[in-house]
Design a protein around this motif. Structure first.
Motif, short mmCIF file in Angstrom:
data_model
loop_
_atom_site.label_atom_id
_atom_site.label_comp_id
_atom_site.label_asym_id
_atom_site.label_seq_id
_atom_site.Cartn_x
_atom_site.Cartn_y
_atom_site.Cartn_z
N GLY A 67 0.81 -1.20 -0.03
CA GLY A 67 0.03 0.02 -0.03
C GLY A 67 0.79 1.20 -0.11
N TYR A 126 -3.50 -3.14 -0.62
CA TYR A 126 -4.12 -4.36 -0.41
C TYR A 126 -3.99 -4.98 0.81
N GLU A 127 -4.74 -5.63 1.35
CA GLU A 127 -4.98 -6.48 2.40
C GLU A 127 -5.68 -7.80 2.41
N HIS A 150 -9.10 6.44 2.32
CA HIS A 150 -8.22 5.38 2.58
C HIS A 150 -8.97 3.90 1.87
N THR A 152 -8.66 0.15 0.74
CA THR A 152 -7.98 -1.06 0.98
C THR A 152 -8.95 -2.19 0.01
#
Length: 155
Positions: A67, A126-127, A150, A152
């Motif tokens: 990220g 990316y998570e 933010h 993700t």
């Protein structure tokens, strides 16, 4: 004299017609929310949706936990200026995220947004989960507010 008084009353009445949202002064302990500042949060929400769409459609190599974030200024007419890296991942990912941000032109400010510009912090990463979060807070090394987006995506 009556005409002058009537003209003065008309001027005073028309000067209050435009509604604008005022952000809380720094140090008051109050936080802006979607309920208290719907114009600003609506603007950030629309911008975040477009950024997410561009992020999802961008073909690139990425790993989970990658990220990065950029700081930049958005002018009243929707121009991006003074873009700089805030959170660095690597040269490749940095370039791809910059392309994504520059590909989504912010909309001009809405009626009721009385700021001459907005300082943004946009994180794309990316998570193991998906999330979109936006907030208004302090800008680093600046007296201005920072509008944070933010995003993700799950990898």
């Amino acid at each position: 004299m009556k005409r002058l008084l009537i003209l003065l009353l008309i001027i005073l009445q028309t000067s209050n017609l435009g509604f604008s949202e005022e952000l809380y002064p720094r140090g008051t302990g109050k936080s802006e929310t979607k309920e208290t500042h719907p114009i600003y949060f609506g603007y950030m929400e629309d911008y975040a949706k477009e950024l997410r769409k561009a992020f999802e459609n961008k073909r690139m190599f990425a790993l989970c936990h990658w990220g990065m974030s950029y700081y930049f200024t958005v002018t009243r007419d929707g121009q991006i200026k003074d873009m700089r890296v805030s959170v660095y991942q690597n040269d490749y990912f940095d370039k791809k995220v910059k392309e994504i941000i520059l590909s989504v032109k912010p909309l001009p400010f809405r009626e009721g947004m009385n700021l001459p510009y907005m300082r943004f912090s946009v994180f794309l990463g990316y998570e193991n989960f998906e999330d979109i979060h936006f907030s208004i807070g302090a800008a680093p090394r600046s007296p201005d507010n920072c509008f944070t987006v933010h995003i993700t995506l799950k990898k």
